[in-house]
Every structure is written in C-alpha cells, then in structure tokens.
Design a protein around this motif. Structure first.
Motif, PDB file in Angstrom:
ATOM      1  N   HIS A  67       0.823  -1.204   0.000  1.00 53.59           N
ATOM      2  CA  HIS A  67       0.000   0.000   0.000  1.00 53.59           C
ATOM      3  C   HIS A  67       0.861   1.260   0.000  1.00 53.59           C
ATOM      4  O   HIS A  67       1.947   1.293   0.595  1.00 53.59           O
TER       5      HIS A  67
ATOM      6  N   GLU B  33      -0.351   6.429   3.755  1.00 54.76           N
ATOM      7  CA  GLU B  33      -1.466   7.372   3.808  1.00 54.76           C
ATOM      8  C   GLU B  33      -1.021   8.805   4.070  1.00 54.76           C
ATOM      9  O   GLU B  33      -1.827   9.732   3.957  1.00 54.76           O
TER      10      GLU B  33
ATOM     11  N   ASN C 148      -7.164   6.898  -7.697  1.00 53.83           N
ATOM     12  CA  ASN C 148      -7.746   5.851  -6.861  1.00 53.83           C
ATOM     13  C   ASN C 148      -6.724   5.133  -5.982  1.00 53.83           C
ATOM     14  O   ASN C 148      -7.099   4.409  -5.057  1.00 53.83           O
TER      15      ASN C 148
ATOM     16  N   LYS D  19      -5.119   7.872  -0.781  1.00 51.92           N
ATOM     17  CA  LYS D  19      -6.193   8.238   0.141  1.00 51.92           C
ATOM     18  C   LYS D  19      -6.470   9.733   0.091  1.00 51.92           C
ATOM     19  O   LYS D  19      -7.618  10.167   0.206  1.00 51.92           O
ATOM     20  N   HIS D  20      -5.420  10.526  -0.095  1.00 50.88           N
ATOM     21  CA  HIS D  20      -5.562  11.978  -0.063  1.00 50.88           C
ATOM     22  C   HIS D  20      -5.193  12.564  -1.427  1.00 50.88           C
ATOM     23  O   HIS D  20      -4.097  12.318  -1.944  1.00 50.88           O
TER      24      HIS D  20
ATOM     25  N   LYS E 278     -14.135  11.783   4.102  1.00 51.54           N
ATOM     26  CA  LYS E 278     -13.914  10.406   3.671  1.00 51.54           C
ATOM     27  C   LYS E 278     -13.596  10.375   2.193  1.00 51.54           C
ATOM     28  O   LYS E 278     -14.005  11.222   1.429  1.00 51.54           O
ATOM     29  N   LYS E 279     -12.879   9.316   1.803  1.00 56.44           N
ATOM     30  CA  LYS E 279     -12.545   9.150   0.390  1.00 56.44           C
ATOM     31  C   LYS E 279     -13.832   8.946  -0.389  1.00 56.44           C
ATOM     32  O   LYS E 279     -14.715   8.205   0.009  1.00 56.44           O
TER      33      LYS E 279
END
Length: 633
Positions: A296, A299, A315, A318-319, A629-630
């Motif tokens: 991953h 974040e 996609n 996260k930000h 939120k995403k």
C-alpha cells in the motif's frame, strides 16, 4: 508639451520608465540633425567614430528602398531589428496588410530616445499591429514570452519574416543574433511544447468529469496561498539523483519533500516517504508504471494533480488535491466559475511542483535530480526509476543540443529539456525567487543558486530543525470551509455554459459548410465565390475568438489555417488560377468544419452526461457535505 515629451509620457505609461530614465538625454551617443530635405537624420557614436543612421538627403526614399529588397507581402508577422528614427517602420506599416503584426526590436535606448523626437509612438501603436520590444535581449525575451501565448499571434508566427535595419546589423550583430535566437526559442516554447494531439481535449474532459467529487472538495488557491512557510525539496528522476539520495533520506523527517511521478516508487523503495507527489499526465501508464505497488501507498502522501490526470492514479491514494492550471481553456473557465483560481504550471510536472511550492509560501525551494541533460552512456533517468534502462545513442539522436553545464562547459541535452530549462530562466528573470539547484550535474539553470544538497539543507532548514509538520494535516486545515454541494452546483452550471457554446459552434460550422457548396458550383461567378469564402473565413475566426473553443480545437485550427494562409501566395502568382486558390482554401475550411464538428459532438456528449449525473446527485443527496472520507464512484 513638446513632441518628445508627449512620447516620453506615453512610453512611461507603457512600462518603460526605468529604461528611458536610466540615462539623461544630454549624454546620448546619438546626435540628431536636419538633413538637406528638412527631415531629421542622426549619427550614432560607436567607439571613436560616428555612424550615419539615415540618409542625410532623403531618409524616406531610403526606407522605401530597404523594403523593396524584401518580399514582405506574404508575411503575417515581421520582426524588425533596429528602430533607427523609425522611417522604415512607418514605410513598413504602409506597405503591409492590416493582418500583418510588426515587432520592433531595439536594444539601444539612446536610439529610442532620439526616435522620440521624430515619430509618434502613440499613433504607431494605435494601428493595433505594432509591438515595441525595447531593451536588452533578456528584456525582449520577457516581452515576447508574454505575447506568444496568444492564439492569434501564434497563428501569425507560422509565417514570420525578419527585416534588418542596416546600421543595426553591421554594428550590433551580436545583439541581433542573440535576439533572433530568442525569437526562435520562445516560438518553439509556445508552439511546439504545447502539444498537437486534438484527442487530448476529449481524454482530458473525460477525466475531469470523473474527478468532480474530488474537485468539489479541493481547496481554492486563495485558501492555500502563503500557508506553508517551510523549505521544500523537489525530487526529480535525473541521472544525478543517486549522488544525493542518501542525504535526502537522512533529512526526510525534517524537510518537506515533493516528488514527481517518475521517481515516486524509487523513493519509497529506498525508504523515503515524500509528503506529496505531483503528476500532470492523463495517460494510463502513469498509474500502472509510476504509482502502482505490491504494498500500500503510505497514507501520509498527498497526490497533487491537474484535474485531467488519469483516474487510476487518483484511486491509489487516500488523499488527493486538484489544482487548475495549464491545459485546455475549459479548466480556466471552470476555475473561474467555481471561484477557484488558476495556477500556472509551466511545461512539465517539475514546473508544476515548483509553482505549487512557491505559491503556498515555501521560502526556499531545492531541486534535486533536475539534470535536463543526458547522463553517462546516454542515460535519461537515475537508476531505480521508471525509465532507468533507457540509454540514448547521442551520435544517432536527431534532437541533441548542447547546453551550458552545471559545472561549466557543455552537456548533451534534448530540445524538450532545453525548453524546460528555458521556462525556468524566463520565469526567474521575470519573478526572481529563491530556487536552489542541488542537482550537482546536468545543465545549468540561470537564475538559480547552485549548492550541494547537504549544504543547502544545513543553511535553509538547519541542523537543529525539529520534525516537520504533516502535509496531510495542512491539507485538511485549508479546506475546512468548502461547501461541497455548492461546488457541485457551480460545476454543473459551468458545464451547461460549455454545452451552449458547443451547440452554437456546431450550428455556425454547419451553416458555413453549406456555403462551401456555392463555391464548388461552377455556375457561380468568381466574385461571389470570393464573397462566400470571406464568409466562411469570418465564421471560422469569429467562433475561434472564444478562448475555450479555440483551446479545445487549437491543434486542428492552427494546422488548417497555416496551410490556408500559405495558399495566399498563389494570389500574387500570375500562373496560378485565382478560382483554384479560392476553391482550395474553401475545401480546407470545409474539412476543418467537419472535423471540429465531430469533435464538438463528442465533447458535448461528455458534458451532457456529466450534467445529468450532477442533477441526480444534487437533487437527491444531502449527505457527503464537507465529508473527509474518500469519495467512491
């Protein structure tokens, strides 16, 4: 008020105050006197002798003879090297068409001040087709850079000519050659570097529509302006990066790190987590090769991109944060309609990261890996980056150019990299900023401070600096007041305006296409065919006067109009049938109308589908307001 004083007041109002007042007229190297026929002429003192600038008998006839040796009738833009007292400029205005744009280039302010006694600059500029580019070669480059961005000027530059005032050419040849080189470079910068693929408009608008949920939550430019008062390191993928990556890792907890997409995975693999990564590219390969990982993405990393980037990249993070800038003009109009603001992004993703860092208030910006030149064995990128296996045979490469090196001498580069370097130099000349080139290799960038990375970090960050702040926390702090549904509604209304523009465009082109059949008709008289062609030409130019329409269809429009204007030379050739020229020009316009009409329909379909979805979302959803939120699609 004397004639000179009127000119002085006018030129001061045009922004030439510093140059004009830099040296008193009494100390001028140019001396005016009245010739035998009552006209002013002048001599220019060069070292220990005087040079006559114009005929002492009849300078007007002399100017006419100067133009007689040049074929000026076919040019749409003419660059005049040397002002003299302006006699040849006045003659040039008389002899060229109203469509011809004239650039007057003069580096000697003594000559400019002398000409202020002879010609009326206000009246000259009232023609609407004369540009005064006075000053050093660097001053001229700044002036041209601000003008060449204009679409109509770009079109005229495809048929440019050069006219040399003889005394200027003979006694200031170095400056003349330097300014001519600058003209070509700035032309390439604005024409060649902007891309020629008309399908980009479709792909870009498709991607932007996909990003609307994120776009409606991105902060305005005014919300982020001057809010991050900490030095920033921008990491690029040039061959010289490897020598500094260990230093970067040592300092990563104390300095904000931005990186471009090509080097993102290399940094993570080396244990360096950037605070933000930047991308402008709408190609799917960016997500697959530059960002996709087996593990991953941390974040704490913010993806900063233009709204037209490929959704697959978005996609993965996260930000996300979108910045309007560059690209098609619909971004400018949408940014205006949203009250968002537009950030100049230059020619590359590196320029984008630099402009962003500058805008948010970074007091010092450090570049690492910005070689803009080939490395050893013709390498283009550092090892471990996406394109680290690429090697170029410099002996076989067509666009190799040699630039001044970081450590002096010359280094092999490419035309694209040269344009990227030129962008920095033009920007820094206009807006001096603390940009520190810590690449320690590659090409020199004038206007930057050169320091080794470790030394720059110690000086501008400090060895006793504390742990850096979270960039993600900063992002959420600057976008707290965003009203999500209000932004969605602004986007919807903006898209509806674009739909209306495209509908008008399609109607105009359909009407103009019908006129073409009259030109084809062998029974129609030549004088009427010429009128019909003028009507088609007028329709095309009128619809392209809208900046968004021009931006969307620019590659096709410029391609066709360059060829279209080229056919004008046949009008002056007795061996060419005028009717053939008219029909050929009309056929070019007809084909352009058809091609642009098809593209317009595709763009309109994207906009209409997006508006339909927004109507459903705005009408049914009260949730999602100011949500952190995403967003899911």
């Amino acid at each position: 008020m004397t004639f000179f004083e009127e000119n002085l007041a006018f030129l001061l109002s045009q922004g030439f105050e510093e140059q004009i007042l830099n040296q008193p007229l009494e100390n001028s190297t140019v001396r005016l006197f009245t010739g035998k026929m009552g006209y002013y002429t002048a001599v220019k003192q060069v070292e220990d002798h005087d040079i006559l600038l114009h005929s002492a008998y009849d300078p007007l006839n002399e100017a006419s003879r100067l133009l007689a040796v040049e074929d000026i009738s076919s040019y749409l833009s003419i660059f005049v090297f040397g002002l003299g007292l302006g006699y040849h400029l006045l003659e040039l205005i008389e002899q060229t068409s109203q469509d011809c744009l004239i650039f007057v280039l003069e580096s000697d302010w003594d000559i400019v001040r002398a000409a202020m006694h002879v010609i009326d600059f206000r009246e000259i500029l009232k023609t609407g087709r004369v540009v005064l580019a006075f000053g050093t070669p660097s001053d001229v480059r700044v002036i041209l850079d601000g003008l060449f961005v204009n679409g109509e000027i770009q079109l005229k530059l495809h048929k440019m000519g050069f006219l040399y005032f003889a005394p200027k050419y003979r006694h200031d040849i170095t400056v003349v050659q330097e300014i001519r080189r600058i003209i070509i470079e700035v032309f390439q910068y604005h024409i060649l570097a902007k891309g020629n693929d008309i399908s980009w408009s479709i792909k870009g608008l498709t991607n932007l529509s996909e990003h609307i949920p994120y776009l409606a939550r991105s902060p305005y430019l005014r919300q982020i302006a001057d809010t991050w008062h900490k030095p920033v390191v921008i990491v690029l993928a040039g061959p010289s990066l490897n020598k500094n990556i260990a230093v970067l890792k040592e300092w990563q907890d104390r300095v904000t790190i931005f990186c471009v997409n090509t080097v993102f995975n290399k940094l993570l693999d080396y244990g360096i987590v950037p605070d933000a990564t930047f991308t402008l590219d709408r190609a799917p390969v960016i997500a697959e090769k530059h960002y996709k990982r087996d593990d991953h993405i941390p974040e704490s990393v913010v993806l900063v991109g233009n709204p037209v980037i490929d959704p697959r990249s978005v996609n993965l993070f996260k930000h996300n944060m979108f910045i309007f800038g560059g690209g098609e003009f619909y971004q400018s109009e949408l940014a205006r309609d949203m009250g968002y603001g537009l950030l100049p992004v230059g020619l590359s993703v590196t320029h984008f990261a630099f402009m962003f860092a500058l805008y948010i208030g970074a007091p010092a910006i450090l570049l690492v890996g910005q070689d803009l030149a080939y490395g050893s064995e013709g390498r283009t990128h550092s090892s471990g980056s996406v394109y680290d296996e690429i090697k170029v045979d410099l002996d076989k490469e067509n666009d190799v150019v040699y630039l001044e090196g970081y450590y002096g001498g010359e280094v092999p580069s490419s035309l694209s990299w040269k344009l990227f370097r030129d962008w920095y130099e033009i920007y820094l000349e206009r807006f001096p900023s603390l940009l520190i080139n810590c690449t320690e290799g590659g090409a020199k960038i004038k206007g930057t401070l050169q320091l080794p990375l470790k030394e720059a970090l110690e000086q501008y960050v400090g060895t006793d600096s504390l742990k850096k702040d979270s960039f993600v926390d900063w992002l959420y702090s600057v976008k707290q007041d965003i009203k999500y549904e209000e932004m969605l509604d602004k986007i919807r209304m903006s898209f509806e305006k674009r739909i209306e523009k495209l509908q008008i465009c399609e109607l105009v082109f359909a009407r103009a296409s019908r006129v073409y059949h009259n030109i084809e008709d062998p029974e129609i008289l030549l004088k009427f065919k010429k009128r019909y062609l003028d009507q088609m030409d007028k329709e095309a130019r009128n619809i392209m006067s809208d900046q968004w329409i021009f931006s969307a269809f620019k590659p096709e429009y410029i391609r066709v109009m360059v060829e279209y204007n080229g056919l004008d030379t046949g009008v002056y050739n007795a061996d060419v049938d005028l009717e053939t020229v008219i029909i050929s020009k009309a056929k070019l316009l007809q084909d352009m109308f058809c091609n642009i009409g098809l593209l317009s329909e595709k763009l309109r379909k994207i906009l209409e589908d997006t508006v339909s979805k927004l109507n459903e979302k705005i009408g049914s959803s009260g949730s999602g307001k100011n949500s952190d939120k995403k967003v899911s699609r």
